[in-house]
Design an enzyme around this catalytic site. Structure first.
Site, PDB file in Angstrom:
ATOM      1  N   SER A  57      -5.338   2.185   3.949  1.00 38.58           N
ATOM      2  CA  SER A  57      -4.490   1.029   4.192  1.00 38.58           C
ATOM      3  C   SER A  57      -3.164   1.168   3.445  1.00 38.58           C
ATOM      4  CB  SER A  57      -5.253  -0.251   3.817  1.00 38.58           C
ATOM      5  OG  SER A  57      -4.619  -1.377   4.337  1.00 38.58           O
ATOM      6  N   HIS A 114     -10.211  -2.346  11.112  1.00 38.86           N
ATOM      7  CA  HIS A 114      -9.728  -1.851   9.826  1.00 38.86           C
ATOM      8  C   HIS A 114     -10.878  -1.334   8.956  1.00 38.86           C
ATOM      9  CE1 HIS A 114      -6.421  -1.414   7.051  1.00 38.86           C
ATOM     10  NE2 HIS A 114      -7.051  -2.089   6.099  1.00 38.86           N
TER      11      HIS A 114
END
Length: 137
Positions: A4, A117
């Site tokens: 991320s 994610h």
């Protein structure tokens, strides 16, 4: 490995250190100005931390964008991303991969159709095993 927003740190480390032999960007931000545009919920925090908007301080956003460091990274790069990621859109990985390929860089992508994610445990374990296979090549 940078996950991320950690992809920012990983890219800077790989660009600055000749000791990084391989790098993995997992669901990674490649362009912080793009993140500012996409993530309205993060704008207030980004303005506070970075000191303003991408329009006001484009150089500050550029210095925090892995795509800006692509030409200085010398190690092979693996990009891992779920195609349904709503926190860091998969377009970040597509753009980074395009930039790396444009530069003739050794790169590979493991894109996971329909995943977000954070991968569910079975898919996460499979992605980790595939990542380790790449590392051992």
């Amino acid at each position: 490995l940078g996950f991320s927003r950690g992809a920012i740190n990983a890219a800077v480390a790989a660009a600055l250190s000749p000791h990084v032999s391989k790098m993995i960007l997992w669901s990674g931000v490649s362009d912080l100005a793009q993140t500012y545009e996409e993530r309205i919920d993060l704008r207030r925090m980004m303005k506070r931390v970075i000191g303003g908007t991408p329009t006001k301080f484009p150089e500050r956003y550029l210095l925090r964008s892995p795509i800006h460091y692509a030409d200085r990274i010398r190690c092979p790069i693996l990009i891992v991303h779920g195609t349904r990621d709503e926190q860091v859109l998969v377009e970040h990985s597509y753009r980074m991969l395009d930039k790396l390929q444009e530069l003739g860089h050794q790169s590979e992508a493991h894109l996971y159709e329909g995943l977000g994610h954070h991968f569910p445990p079975p898919q996460h374990a499979a992605a980790i095993n595939r990542m380790f296979d790449w590392l051992q090549k």
